[in-house]
Design an enzyme around this catalytic site. Sequence first.
Site, PDB file in Angstrom:
ATOM      1  N   ASN A 161       0.872  -1.171   0.000  1.00 49.48           N
ATOM      2  CA  ASN A 161       0.000   0.000   0.000  1.00 49.48           C
ATOM      3  C   ASN A 161       0.910   1.223   0.000  1.00 49.48           C
ATOM      4  O   ASN A 161       1.436   1.620   1.037  1.00 49.48           O
ATOM      5  CB  ASN A 161      -0.898  -0.027   1.239  1.00 49.48           C
ATOM      6  CG  ASN A 161      -1.882   1.131   1.266  1.00 49.48           C
ATOM      7  OD1 ASN A 161      -1.794   2.051   0.449  1.00 49.48           O
ATOM      8  ND2 ASN A 161      -2.805   1.092   2.203  1.00 49.48           N
ATOM      9  N   ARG A 218      -2.630  -2.047  -3.482  1.00 48.82           N
ATOM     10  CA  ARG A 218      -3.821  -1.216  -3.301  1.00 48.82           C
ATOM     11  C   ARG A 218      -3.738  -0.044  -4.274  1.00 48.82           C
ATOM     12  O   ARG A 218      -2.749   0.686  -4.302  1.00 48.82           O
ATOM     13  CB  ARG A 218      -3.875  -0.683  -1.880  1.00 48.82           C
ATOM     14  CG  ARG A 218      -5.048   0.248  -1.703  1.00 48.82           C
ATOM     15  CD  ARG A 218      -5.063   0.888  -0.346  1.00 48.82           C
ATOM     16  NE  ARG A 218      -6.254   1.685  -0.195  1.00 48.82           N
ATOM     17  CZ  ARG A 218      -6.261   2.907   0.351  1.00 48.82           C
ATOM     18  NH1 ARG A 218      -5.169   3.435   0.803  1.00 48.82           N
ATOM     19  NH2 ARG A 218      -7.395   3.568   0.430  1.00 48.82           N
ATOM     20  N   HIS A 238     -13.218   2.688  -0.344  1.00 51.84           N
ATOM     21  CA  HIS A 238     -13.277   1.712   0.752  1.00 51.84           C
ATOM     22  C   HIS A 238     -13.904   0.397   0.283  1.00 51.84           C
ATOM     23  O   HIS A 238     -14.392  -0.387   1.097  1.00 51.84           O
ATOM     24  CB  HIS A 238     -14.127   2.225   1.939  1.00 51.84           C
ATOM     25  CG  HIS A 238     -13.464   3.276   2.767  1.00 51.84           C
ATOM     26  ND1 HIS A 238     -14.186   4.270   3.404  1.00 51.84           N
ATOM     27  CD2 HIS A 238     -12.171   3.492   3.072  1.00 51.84           C
ATOM     28  CE1 HIS A 238     -13.335   5.054   4.054  1.00 51.84           C
ATOM     29  NE2 HIS A 238     -12.122   4.617   3.877  1.00 51.84           N
ATOM     30  N   ARG A 295     -12.163  15.374   6.936  1.00 48.30           N
ATOM     31  CA  ARG A 295     -12.961  15.686   5.753  1.00 48.30           C
ATOM     32  C   ARG A 295     -14.392  16.016   6.157  1.00 48.30           C
ATOM     33  O   ARG A 295     -14.961  15.338   7.024  1.00 48.30           O
ATOM     34  CB  ARG A 295     -12.978  14.507   4.775  1.00 48.30           C
ATOM     35  CG  ARG A 295     -11.754  14.435   3.894  1.00 48.30           C
ATOM     36  CD  ARG A 295     -11.711  13.159   3.075  1.00 48.30           C
ATOM     37  NE  ARG A 295     -10.721  12.233   3.604  1.00 48.30           N
ATOM     38  CZ  ARG A 295     -10.663  10.932   3.292  1.00 48.30           C
ATOM     39  NH1 ARG A 295     -11.547  10.404   2.483  1.00 48.30           N
ATOM     40  NH2 ARG A 295      -9.726  10.182   3.807  1.00 48.30           N
ATOM     41  N   GLU A 349      -8.195  -4.979   5.295  1.00 47.46           N
ATOM     42  CA  GLU A 349      -8.082  -4.667   3.875  1.00 47.46           C
ATOM     43  C   GLU A 349      -6.903  -5.392   3.231  1.00 47.46           C
ATOM     44  O   GLU A 349      -6.986  -5.818   2.078  1.00 47.46           O
ATOM     45  CB  GLU A 349      -7.964  -3.144   3.690  1.00 47.46           C
ATOM     46  CG  GLU A 349      -9.279  -2.449   4.031  1.00 47.46           C
ATOM     47  CD  GLU A 349      -9.180  -0.930   4.087  1.00 47.46           C
ATOM     48  OE1 GLU A 349      -8.823  -0.411   5.161  1.00 47.46           O
ATOM     49  OE2 GLU A 349      -9.452  -0.270   3.078  1.00 47.46           O
TER      50      GLU A 349
END
Length: 369
Positions: A9, A66, A155, A216, A356
Amino acid sequence: MTDRVLVLNAGSSSLKYRLFDGTDPVTHGLVERIGEPGGDAADHAAALRAVLSGLDLSGLAAVGHRVVHGGAEFTAPTVVDDAVCAAVRRLIPLAPLHNPANLAGIEVARELLPDVPQVAVFDTAFHATMPEAVASYAIDVEVARRWRIRRYGFHGTSHAYVSRRTALLLGRPPAEINVISLHLGNGASACAVRGGRSVATSMGMSPLPGLVMGTRSGDIDPAVVFHLHRVGGLSVDEIDDLLNHEGGLRGLTGENDMRAILRRRKAGDRAAALAFDVYVTRVKEYVGGYLALLGRLNAISFTAGVGENSPAVRAAALDGLTGLGIAVDPDRNARGESVISPPHSPVTVCVVHTDEELEIAEQARQALR
Ligand code: AMP
């Protein structure tokens, strides 16, 4: 050993890795502040070289990468070749912060491990099954087409994994159940999953809209942007920063960590109490909306840092929904059990630990089959 998968990642200044042997994690690590003075490595190539030199890669079947944005092109994990690299590069304008780093990771890994298949696993891919009515924004169709403006969602790796784990908890095949997956971490999104497929999600063309996040804003009236620019005199970059990096929990309280907000709220801090209320109210709005979209709901699953660890958030987000068949048992919730709804509830409420990296490893293997 023939079934090892290395998951990478790559962020703009970091490289996270995890090596799996089957489904067992063998080792993991993080190279930080790549390219920065005093950082761990001068560039991504040096970082990966350092990582690889410390790993036993015998029997490595694949490297899983990823990749944040797969646009409309990538709807499944994809074995990387030159054309895939070019396509990921063309998607950079849609994910300027993430895709360049993801691509750097892929290119370096191809160079250093030329005989090992590289598989790109996209955050957007799981949402490719969203109906057009959910994916489309109501703007000029030509403008939308030309600039590739639509809801993509993110996601996806987490929502795919969590919805499958939820089916396991319920002891039913994913194809038979409808789930609302709530990924509440530093980034946060909700996803409506019908029969194992995403039919709606709260993030959009970018990971900015939807739920309130660490930094955010989540959903906001787009006219705020015009107002801040024309009346407030802020530049587009300043507004971008305000919404992406200085918004969300940080905007409301000065802090982006839910643990700090929970502490301050307990101590009577009004800003923290409001931030908590804004956060859980937004989650509830999406739960209600997705319940209506799905028509029939079997389970709601909480996951990621906040979702897995905060009984207060879980309880408040689903408070007052017993009329909809949704309830949280206070004791089970406080203990963080994997099922936190009372026995015989019409809707099973779950807490699922997301993984993940494991999902990327599984999808990389799948792509090679
Ligand atoms: P993630 O992005 O999934 O790693 O989630 C990170 C976020 O989870 C942190 O920024 C915290 O806000 C939140 N978090 C972690 N532990 C807890 C906890 N015990 N209670 C509430 N929030 C937590």
